[in-house]
Scaffold this motif. Sequence first.
Motif, PDB file in Angstrom:
ATOM      1  N   LEU A  29     -29.339   7.071  35.985  1.00 48.05           N
ATOM      2  CA  LEU A  29     -28.227   6.671  36.852  1.00 48.05           C
ATOM      3  C   LEU A  29     -27.150   7.742  36.890  1.00 48.05           C
ATOM      4  N   ALA A  30     -26.830   8.347  35.754  1.00 50.05           N
ATOM      5  CA  ALA A  30     -25.830   9.414  35.719  1.00 50.05           C
ATOM      6  C   ALA A  30     -26.311  10.627  36.505  1.00 50.05           C
TER       7      ALA A  30
ATOM      8  N   VAL B 192     -20.165  11.962  34.188  1.00 50.06           N
ATOM      9  CA  VAL B 192     -19.898  12.741  32.978  1.00 50.06           C
ATOM     10  C   VAL B 192     -20.500  11.994  31.789  1.00 50.06           C
ATOM     11  N   ILE B 193     -21.222  12.724  30.936  1.00 48.88           N
ATOM     12  CA  ILE B 193     -21.704  12.158  29.679  1.00 48.88           C
ATOM     13  C   ILE B 193     -21.023  12.952  28.574  1.00 48.88           C
TER      14      ILE B 193
ATOM     15  N   TYR C  76     -19.681   8.168  31.930  1.00 48.30           N
ATOM     16  CA  TYR C  76     -18.647   7.736  32.873  1.00 48.30           C
ATOM     17  C   TYR C  76     -19.168   7.970  34.281  1.00 48.30           C
ATOM     18  N   LEU C  77     -19.173   6.921  35.096  1.00 49.60           N
ATOM     19  CA  LEU C  77     -19.659   7.005  36.472  1.00 49.60           C
ATOM     20  C   LEU C  77     -18.630   6.386  37.397  1.00 49.60           C
TER      21      LEU C  77
ATOM     22  N   GLY D  67     -16.308   3.384  44.219  1.00 46.96           N
ATOM     23  CA  GLY D  67     -14.895   3.712  44.071  1.00 46.96           C
ATOM     24  C   GLY D  67     -14.257   3.237  42.773  1.00 46.96           C
ATOM     25  N   ARG D  68     -15.051   2.674  41.866  1.00 48.50           N
ATOM     26  CA  ARG D  68     -14.521   2.183  40.596  1.00 48.50           C
ATOM     27  C   ARG D  68     -15.201   2.882  39.444  1.00 48.50           C
ATOM     28  N   GLN D  69     -14.424   3.177  38.398  1.00 43.77           N
ATOM     29  CA  GLN D  69     -15.002   3.843  37.233  1.00 43.77           C
ATOM     30  C   GLN D  69     -15.722   2.837  36.343  1.00 43.77           C
ATOM     31  N   CYS D  70     -16.915   3.226  35.916  1.00 45.11           N
ATOM     32  CA  CYS D  70     -17.715   2.430  34.988  1.00 45.11           C
ATOM     33  C   CYS D  70     -18.030   3.305  33.788  1.00 45.11           C
ATOM     34  N   SER D  71     -18.264   2.689  32.656  1.00 46.76           N
ATOM     35  CA  SER D  71     -18.676   3.463  31.489  1.00 46.76           C
ATOM     36  C   SER D  71     -19.730   2.690  30.714  1.00 46.76           C
TER      37      SER D  71
END
Length: 54
Positions: free
Chosen positions: A3-4, A11-12, A27-28, A32-36
């Motif tokens: 997925l990354a 960013v990993i 971190y993806l 439009g929203r940040q997921c981790s």
Amino acid sequence: MLLAAMTPGAVIALPSFFDEPGWWIAYLTIGGRQCSWHISPETPSSSRPPSASS
């Protein structure tokens, strides 16, 4: 982390907020929203960043 690899700007990184060896955070930005995602040392090596494989 497939997925990354498929998500622009992903960013990993090693976490800076705790000292547990072997953990990584992806971190993806999706929709439009940040997921981790926290990647634990128990995660199969095929799912971890290449430099984290043992």
